[in-house]
Motif scaffolding. Structure first.
Motif: not given
Length: 417
Positions: A275-280
């Motif tokens: 749900g988030a680019a490059g992370g949680f």
């Protein structure tokens, strides 16, 4: 209010003499990590942000835990290596092979191995192609590789004598139905079959020895050779089983097409987006892990294992459930795996770091999902000419691998969708 002074993270102590001491250091670091992370979460709740001192301290402890876990892994690996030649029951043939192989490695005498090859009627074996190592050496190399390579330990391993393993697989399973005891049985539809092909590729290493080392009768040459090649073999094939492109090497599961799990079809692996680019995701970051677990069918879920690298595992250590319990739990004892939501966590350093669109986490029943194919035997060719005064030992094994059940493995993708 932030602390005026910073208490440093627990230092990584000198390498302990025992696995138990290393494990105790690791558990002490984990308790310190929980205390600091609880403080960080409290600061976020009160001030909507964590103090930089607290964040830095937590990251130092996180790195210290990774270093201490690496120490434990090395100690467990060293302890797992049994002494070669120490078996109680060794047949006459094995003793003969061992003696002939020792003479070949030390002095280049091929006569004994040639006679054994004639007895066994081996085709295409000779000095120009090398000779098979004794079976006990082959076994010990394979056992140590399983300790180093998480994928070899998790996956199914099949030993074959041919260059390619072709495996038919029923995608849909046989058709079935209910009938009365005396009713006619209508013909069922034929199952959908898919043929999977797993070619074996050549993996090689070329350790070198001085003639003085070979002449030293006190040196266990087979143990030396095994120690030289097993680690490099394990590192090379471990990388290939995860991200190999299938060109002159096994095909890793990350090299297959990955599609959103809602649109999954046979031949690709399904992924769940964070749900988030490059992370949680900022809200409910652990939800994607729960979704990935339940994306697996029940039969695969009960045998599932998480696979990720240590950096990704360090991020997940911070997660708690609604009751304030940490989702990540340390190993119960040295040599065992940590758990995440009750499922074992295997560390594969070849898994990508968290980044935009990275497939950094896998969960699955790897024993059902991935197949490692070993061709029988590890072969050694003695070369005293190419690098004089050193003697080279061109050591080869043939190994292949690939996904055999595409519904048994799910991925977590660090993307918005």
């Amino acid at each position: 209010m932030a602390e005026a002074t910073t208490t440093g993270a627990p230092e990584v102590k000198a390498v302990p003499d025992t696995v138990t001491a290393a494990f105790e250091d690791f558990m002490e670091a984990f308790e310190a990590f929980k205390d600091v992370n609880d403080r960080r979460l409290g600061e976020i709740e009160q001030k909507l942000t964590a103090d930089v001192v607290t964040r830095d301290k937590m990251e130092r402890i996180n790195r210290a835990m990774d270093d201490q876990k690496a120490v434990i892994d090395q100690l467990v690996l060293k302890k797992a290596r049994p002494a070669l030649g120490g078996r109680a029951e060794i047949s006459d043939d094995m003793t003969e092979h061992k003696a002939a192989f020792d003479a070949y490695v030390r002095r280049g005498e091929e006569g004994g191995l040639r006679e054994l090859d004639v007895k066994a009627m081996n085709a295409g074996v000779g000095g120009d192609g090398g000779y098979l190592v004794p079976p006990e050496t082959d076994t010990e190399i394979g056992r140590r590789m399983s300790h180093v390579s998480p994928m070899r330990a998790l996956s199914s391993v099949r030993t074959v004598s041919s260059a390619v393993l072709k495996k038919p697989f029923a995608i849909s399973g046989p058709a079935t139905g209910w009938v009365a005891e005396t009713a006619a049985r209508p013909q069922t539809g034929a199952p959908q079959l898919s043929e999977l092909s797993f070619p074996t590729m050549e993996l090689y290493a070329m350790p070198a020895a001085t003639q003085g080392l070979l002449d030293d009768a006190a040196v266990d040459i087979e143990a030396w050779l095994a120690g030289e090649v097993d680690m490099v073999f394990a590192e090379q094939e471990g990388d290939a089983f995860i991200r190999g492109d299938g060109v002159n090497k096994p095909k890793g599961f990350l090299a297959y097409d990955a599609v959103a799990d809602s649109g999954w079809s046979w031949g690709s692996l399904g992924y769940l987006a964070t749900g988030a680019a490059g992370g949680f995701a900022s809200s409910g970051p652990s939800d994607v892990l729960i979704n990935a677990v339940y994306a697996l069918k029940a039969g695969h879920r009960q045998n599932a294992t998480f696979l990720m690298n240590r950096k990704t595992q360090g991020e997940i250590r911070k997660f708690k459930d609604a009751d304030g319990n940490y989702l990540w739990r340390p190993p119960a004892s040295a040599g065992q795996a940590a758990t995440l939501m009750g499922f074992p966590v295997a560390e594969g350093e070849e898994m990508p770091d968290i980044a935009a669109n990275a497939l950094s986490i896998a969960i699955g029943d790897f024993r059902s999902g991935y197949l490692v194919v070993d061709r029988t035997g590890i072969r050694v060719l003695r070369d005293p000419y190419s690098a004089k005064p050193y003697v080279l030992f061109y050591t080869t094994k043939r190994v292949g691998g690939g996904v055999q059940n595409f519904e048994a493995i799910k991925l977590v993708k660090f993307s918005a969708s």
